[in-house]
Design a protein around this motif. Structure first.
Motif, PDB file in Angstrom:
ATOM      1  N   ALA A   1      63.476 -20.425  -5.732  1.00 16.96           N
ATOM      2  CA  ALA A   1      64.485 -19.708  -4.791  1.00 16.96           C
ATOM      3  C   ALA A   1      64.295 -20.505  -3.381  1.00 16.96           C
ATOM      4  O   ALA A   1      65.458 -20.837  -2.614  1.00 16.96           O
ATOM      5  N   ARG A   2      62.995 -20.774  -2.861  1.00 18.99           N
ATOM      6  CA  ARG A   2      62.989 -21.150  -1.552  1.00 18.99           C
ATOM      7  C   ARG A   2      63.595 -22.640  -1.401  1.00 18.99           C
ATOM      8  O   ARG A   2      64.096 -23.054  -0.399  1.00 18.99           O
ATOM      9  N   LYS A   3      63.438 -23.342  -2.627  1.00 15.39           N
ATOM     10  CA  LYS A   3      64.099 -24.557  -2.414  1.00 15.39           C
ATOM     11  C   LYS A   3      65.728 -24.581  -2.173  1.00 15.39           C
ATOM     12  O   LYS A   3      66.135 -25.367  -1.229  1.00 15.39           O
ATOM     13  N   LEU A   4      66.316 -23.576  -2.779  1.00 11.88           N
ATOM     14  CA  LEU A   4      67.732 -23.149  -2.609  1.00 11.88           C
ATOM     15  C   LEU A   4      68.075 -22.721  -1.398  1.00 11.88           C
ATOM     16  O   LEU A   4      68.840 -23.398  -0.446  1.00 11.88           O
ATOM     17  N   TYR A   5      67.143 -21.681  -0.896  1.00  7.54           N
ATOM     18  CA  TYR A   5      67.397 -21.202   0.504  1.00  7.54           C
ATOM     19  C   TYR A   5      67.094 -22.313   1.533  1.00  7.54           C
ATOM     20  O   TYR A   5      67.674 -22.237   2.807  1.00  7.54           O
ATOM     21  N   ASP A   6      66.144 -23.203   1.638  1.00  5.24           N
ATOM     22  CA  ASP A   6      66.033 -24.266   2.478  1.00  5.24           C
ATOM     23  C   ASP A   6      67.115 -25.190   2.605  1.00  5.24           C
ATOM     24  O   ASP A   6      67.206 -25.637   3.511  1.00  5.24           O
ATOM     25  N   SER A   7      67.877 -25.312   1.517  1.00  2.00           N
ATOM     26  CA  SER A   7      69.165 -26.190   1.397  1.00  2.00           C
ATOM     27  C   SER A   7      70.306 -25.399   2.165  1.00  2.00           C
ATOM     28  O   SER A   7      71.244 -26.007   2.531  1.00  2.00           O
ATOM     29  N   LEU A   8      70.479 -24.110   2.114  1.00  2.00           N
ATOM     30  CA  LEU A   8      71.329 -23.198   2.926  1.00  2.00           C
ATOM     31  C   LEU A   8      71.090 -22.840   4.025  1.00  2.00           C
ATOM     32  O   LEU A   8      72.151 -22.394   4.911  1.00  2.00           O
ATOM     33  N   ALA A   9      70.056 -22.387   4.500  1.00  2.00           N
ATOM     34  CA  ALA A   9      69.669 -21.617   5.695  1.00  2.00           C
ATOM     35  C   ALA A   9      68.532 -22.429   6.309  1.00  2.00           C
ATOM     36  O   ALA A   9      67.684 -23.277   5.863  1.00  2.00           O
ATOM     37  N   GLU A  10      68.086 -21.826   7.504  1.00  2.00           N
ATOM     38  CA  GLU A  10      67.044 -22.076   8.292  1.00  2.00           C
ATOM     39  C   GLU A  10      65.894 -21.163   8.226  1.00  2.00           C
ATOM     40  O   GLU A  10      65.955 -19.872   8.408  1.00  2.00           O
ATOM     41  N   LYS A  11      64.536 -21.635   7.974  1.00  2.00           N
ATOM     42  CA  LYS A  11      63.565 -20.823   7.802  1.00  2.00           C
ATOM     43  C   LYS A  11      63.204 -20.506   9.088  1.00  2.00           C
ATOM     44  O   LYS A  11      62.911 -21.359  10.148  1.00  2.00           O
ATOM     45  N   THR A  12      62.933 -19.007   9.461  1.00  2.00           N
ATOM     46  CA  THR A  12      62.648 -18.712  10.680  1.00  2.00           C
ATOM     47  C   THR A  12      60.978 -18.822  10.868  1.00  2.00           C
ATOM     48  O   THR A  12      60.079 -18.771   9.957  1.00  2.00           O
ATOM     49  N   PRO A  13      60.436 -18.701  12.164  1.00  2.00           N
ATOM     50  CA  PRO A  13      59.296 -18.676  12.263  1.00  2.00           C
ATOM     51  C   PRO A  13      58.492 -17.303  12.343  1.00  2.00           C
ATOM     52  O   PRO A  13      57.288 -17.194  12.592  1.00  2.00           O
ATOM     53  N   TRP A  14      59.271 -16.223  11.959  1.00  2.00           N
ATOM     54  CA  TRP A  14      58.990 -14.782  12.070  1.00  2.00           C
ATOM     55  C   TRP A  14      57.993 -14.441  11.057  1.00  2.00           C
ATOM     56  O   TRP A  14      58.196 -14.719   9.775  1.00  2.00           O
ATOM     57  N   VAL A  15      56.954 -13.718  11.211  1.00  2.00           N
ATOM     58  CA  VAL A  15      56.077 -13.168  10.243  1.00  2.00           C
ATOM     59  C   VAL A  15      56.417 -11.634   9.894  1.00  2.00           C
ATOM     60  O   VAL A  15      56.833 -10.942  10.932  1.00  2.00           O
ATOM     61  N   THR A  16      56.612 -11.320   8.558  1.00  2.00           N
ATOM     62  CA  THR A  16      57.151  -9.815   8.411  1.00  2.00           C
ATOM     63  C   THR A  16      55.887  -9.053   7.940  1.00  2.00           C
ATOM     64  O   THR A  16      54.696  -9.547   7.696  1.00  2.00           O
ATOM     65  N   TYR A  17      56.041  -7.825   8.578  1.00  2.00           N
ATOM     66  CA  TYR A  17      55.049  -6.789   8.419  1.00  2.00           C
ATOM     67  C   TYR A  17      55.580  -5.534   7.928  1.00  2.00           C
ATOM     68  O   TYR A  17      56.733  -5.084   8.088  1.00  2.00           O
ATOM     69  N   ASP A  18      54.691  -4.911   7.178  1.00  2.00           N
ATOM     70  CA  ASP A  18      55.209  -3.678   6.452  1.00  2.00           C
ATOM     71  C   ASP A  18      54.279  -2.681   6.940  1.00  2.00           C
ATOM     72  O   ASP A  18      52.837  -2.650   6.745  1.00  2.00           O
ATOM     73  N   LEU A  19      54.586  -1.409   7.541  1.00  2.00           N
ATOM     74  CA  LEU A  19      53.657  -0.305   8.201  1.00  2.00           C
ATOM     75  C   LEU A  19      53.826   0.704   6.807  1.00  2.00           C
ATOM     76  O   LEU A  19      54.992   1.390   7.001  1.00  2.00           O
ATOM     77  N   ASN A  20      53.122   0.924   5.882  1.00  2.00           N
ATOM     78  CA  ASN A  20      53.447   2.047   5.221  1.00  2.00           C
ATOM     79  C   ASN A  20      53.202   3.469   5.693  1.00  2.00           C
ATOM     80  O   ASN A  20      52.120   3.362   6.298  1.00  2.00           O
ATOM     81  N   VAL A  21      53.898   4.562   5.595  1.00  2.00           N
ATOM     82  CA  VAL A  21      53.962   5.619   6.168  1.00  2.00           C
ATOM     83  C   VAL A  21      53.407   6.879   5.215  1.00  2.00           C
ATOM     84  O   VAL A  21      53.378   8.033   5.502  1.00  2.00           O
ATOM     85  N   GLY A  22      53.181   6.484   4.090  1.00  2.00           N
ATOM     86  CA  GLY A  22      52.993   7.401   2.926  1.00  2.00           C
ATOM     87  C   GLY A  22      51.519   7.835   2.422  1.00  2.00           C
ATOM     88  O   GLY A  22      50.427   6.913   2.677  1.00  2.00           O
TER      89      GLY A  22
END
Length: 167
Positions: A146-167
């Motif tokens: 999927a990343r190969k396709l996504y790299d051809s269609l969009a720009e990979k961002t420098p942002w890092v994603t976090y999840d804060l579980n609340v349960g």
């Protein structure tokens, strides 16, 4: 929206997309085809999908005031090949709005045939028509195909994603 025989990504990379693929909003009659794809999506990410969770997701896609919307890619016979679930979001600093691609999944037998490209291009066109600034999504770091396709269609961002579980 129908795709053409060949589409060009934002970076000029030619991506094959059969002319017979049409993207349209998810309809009530799509339930069983959607369910099979959603089950495959859950299995791909090793997430058990109980019927109650699937029914809640389906209700979110069709309920009054639904904040998440679904699209499907279909072939010329109307067979559902892939799905996309999107949400709108506000970008306060940029002073605009965007579409967030929550889920994207293509049936295994239809991968590599332009289905994901057709879905993403449809979302790009919708965002453009509505005056939005971006279509955004995340994927697993190890999802190389999927990343190969996504790299051809969009720009990979420098942002890092976090999840804060609340349960």
């Amino acid at each position: 929206m129908s795709t053409e025989d060949e589409t060009t990504s934002g970076e000029g990379v030619a991506v094959a997309a059969p002319a017979a693929i049409t993207v349209r909003p998810l309809e009530q009659g799509d339930f069983f085809a959607w369910y099979e794809l959603f089950l495959g999506y859950a299995e791909f990410y090793d997430t058990p999908l109980q019927d109650d969770r699937a029914m809640r997701a389906w209700a979110w896609l069709h309920g009054d005031g639904a904040t998440v919307r679904g699209y499907v890619a279909v072939d010329e016979s109307g067979k559902v090949l892939g799905l996309a679930h999107i949400l709108e979001f506000t970008r306060v600093l940029e002073n605009d709005r965007g579409l967030y691609l929550e889920d994207l999944f293509v049936a295994k037998e239809h991968r590599g045939k332009g289905v994901a490209t057709a879905l993403i291009n449809h979302l790009k066109q919708e965002a453009r028509e509505r005056g939005f600034g971006v279509v955004r999504w995340i994927t697993a770091e190890d999802n190389a195909v999927a990343r190969k396709l996504y790299d051809s269609l969009a720009e990979k961002t420098p942002w890092v994603t976090y999840d804060l579980n609340v349960g």
